[in-house]
Motif scaffolding. Structure first.
Motif, PDB file in Angstrom:
ATOM      1  N   THR A 167      -9.247  -2.995   0.398  1.00  0.00           N
ATOM      2  CA  THR A 167      -8.638  -4.326   0.324  1.00  0.00           C
ATOM      3  C   THR A 167      -8.445  -4.922   1.710  1.00  0.00           C
ATOM      4  OG1 THR A 167      -6.416  -3.376   0.275  1.00  0.00           O
ATOM      5  CG2 THR A 167      -7.477  -3.845  -1.852  1.00  0.00           C
ATOM      6  N   TYR A 168      -8.561  -6.217   1.736  1.00  0.00           N
ATOM      7  CA  TYR A 168      -8.303  -7.001   2.946  1.00  0.00           C
ATOM      8  C   TYR A 168      -7.214  -8.005   2.595  1.00  0.00           C
ATOM      9  CZ  TYR A 168      -8.858 -10.680   6.428  1.00  0.00           C
ATOM     10  OH  TYR A 168      -8.625 -11.620   7.392  1.00  0.00           O
ATOM     11  N   ARG A 169      -6.215  -8.136   3.451  1.00  0.00           N
ATOM     12  CA  ARG A 169      -5.112  -9.054   3.174  1.00  0.00           C
ATOM     13  C   ARG A 169      -5.372 -10.408   3.821  1.00  0.00           C
ATOM     14  NH1 ARG A 169       1.033  -7.479   2.437  1.00  0.00           N
ATOM     15  NH2 ARG A 169      -0.042  -6.831   0.537  1.00  0.00           N
ATOM     16  N   ASP A 197      -4.121  -9.642  -1.372  1.00  0.00           N
ATOM     17  CA  ASP A 197      -5.075  -8.552  -1.143  1.00  0.00           C
ATOM     18  C   ASP A 197      -6.357  -8.801  -1.939  1.00  0.00           C
ATOM     19  OD1 ASP A 197      -3.316  -7.248   0.550  1.00  0.00           O
ATOM     20  OD2 ASP A 197      -2.419  -6.066  -1.076  1.00  0.00           O
ATOM     21  N   TYR A 211     -12.020 -13.200   3.913  1.00  0.00           N
ATOM     22  CA  TYR A 211     -12.625 -11.893   3.626  1.00  0.00           C
ATOM     23  C   TYR A 211     -14.059 -11.847   4.154  1.00  0.00           C
ATOM     24  CZ  TYR A 211     -14.319  -7.871   0.928  1.00  0.00           C
ATOM     25  OH  TYR A 211     -14.865  -6.662   0.548  1.00  0.00           O
TER      26      TYR A 211
END
Length: 400
Positions: A167-169, A197, A211
């Protein structure tokens, strides 16, 4: 003419001549060749004899791959929803063969006006450069692809080891906390996706700029993205026989080594900046994503055949399924991309869900075809660098 005189003429004064499109490209095949004969006339003007030197050669029929029902449906959809002067294009390809089933450009006008004469209300439309009714927007106009290019950026990142479950926040935009943003140097890139996320699938169906800029820049890298773009032959003409085709633009290897910045890469990661494409190029890209990575030559002409219905001559069939290149990506990564593109039409949070909402309510029906898709929007700028028109896209293939 003399017996040894060659035919050095091709048109008579009253003939029409194709100058653009299929009629222009295949002018000589459609026209055929005039014949010559020798006629002996006496001093009173009576014909005494004649001899054919070269017989007339009739032209051929050019048979297209276009499916007339799909073509008409595409034209109706643009006119009905957006009006007769709507600017848009629709390209439908058969993903395994490359056959062009529909090639719609709007606004358009009847080319037979050149023969029958222009109605008074059509003269202004044909001469209006803003409408561009004489240009094929499917093959000749160039646009920034926007978020539909995230499919290639995501594929490049997966090929370079991106964990699709990581995951990328996305951080909130200080000026608009309901949306995310990312800073590239001191430049803020807005994100229509909300903060939170995101794994690969959610980032694609929510179309998160943050993202794809992050993973496109630091995982895929501009070299891997450019490699896939070169295999798609972006920035090159395809060679369709319409005499109206643009090559588009994509940074060359030299461009990437001379003054290229992280901001330039960030723009490419969201389908903007130093790139332009045609709708036909994006249809070829989508077909490659669908068929396992084969970059096909689109086939617009099926065959050339005799105009004589009694002729026994075999038609000249144009080859189909001509492979121009291979994406060279792993099947597992294409599968991940397909699942994310499916979610874009079926997940209630996704950008394309609303357009498929009625179909999704009947998803239990066996006859419903599941569609993989990706939306995209790019912002044009005027000559002063100010935001102007938005260019909206949708690419899709079916069945999943």
């Amino acid at each position: 003419p003399r017996d040894d005189e060659e035919r050095d003429y091709f048109h008579r004064m009253q003939d029409f001549r194709g100058v653009v499109g299929i009629e222009g490209f295949y002018e000589s095949e459609l026209r055929g060749l005039p014949g010559t004969k020798s006629v002996l006339v006496n001093s009173l003007g009576y014909r005494q004899s004649e001899r054919i030197i070269e017989p007339t050669e009739p032209g051929k029929n050019v048979v297209l791959t276009i499916d007339s029902r799909l073509q008409q449906a595409g034209e109706r959809s643009l006119r009905t929803r957006l009006g007769p002067d709507a600017k848009g294009a629709i390209v439908v390809l058969e993903v395994q063969s490359g056959d062009v089933l529909a090639l719609v450009s709007s606004p358009a006008a009847d080319p037979n006006y050149f023969i029958s004469g222009f109605p008074s209300n059509e003269v202004a439309r044909w001469s209006n450069p803003d409408l561009g009714v004489q240009k094929s927007k499917a093959t000749y106009e160039q646009y920034q692809p926007g978020s539909i290019f995230k499919t290639i950026v995501g594929l490049a990142a997966l090929e370079n080891g991106l964990n699709p479950e990581a995951t990328y926040r996305v951080q909130p935009d200080p000026a608009n906390p309901a949306h995310g943003c990312i800073f590239v140097g001191r430049l803020k890139k807005q994100d229509t996706a909300p903060p939170g996320d995101y794994d690969f699938k959610r980032a694609l169906f929510k179309s998160s700029n943050s993202y794809f800029i992050t993973n496109g820049t630091h995982v895929a890298g501009i070299d891997k993205i450019a490699e896939l773009a070169r295999r798609l032959h972006l920035g090159e003409k395809i060679g369709v026989p319409t005499m109206q085709e643009a090559a588009g633009n994509f940074p060359s290897a030299r461009d990437l080594r001379s003054g290229w910045t992280e901001g330039n890469t960030a723009n490419i990661c969201i389908g903007q900046g130093e790139m332009d494409v045609t709708p036909l190029q994006m249809a070829v890209m989508t077909a490659a994503l669908a068929n396992g990575g084969r970059v096909l030559y689109p086939r617009l002409v099926d065959r050339l055949e005799s105009q004589d219905p009694t002729s026994v001559a075999k038609p000249e069939v144009e080859p189909k399924n001509r492979v121009r290149d291979q994406l060279g990506v792993r099947a597992a990564n294409l599968k991940l991309l397909h699942e994310a593109m499916l979610a874009d039409t079926e997940n209630p949070e996704a950008t394309a869900y609303k357009a498929f909402q009625a179909r999704n309510r009947n998803a239990g029906a066996a006859r419903v075809m599941r569609v993989c898709g990706k939306t995209g929007t790019a912002q044009k700028k005027d000559e002063h660098g100010r935001p102007a028109d938005k260019i909206t896209w949708f690419i899709s293939f079916a069945p999943f």
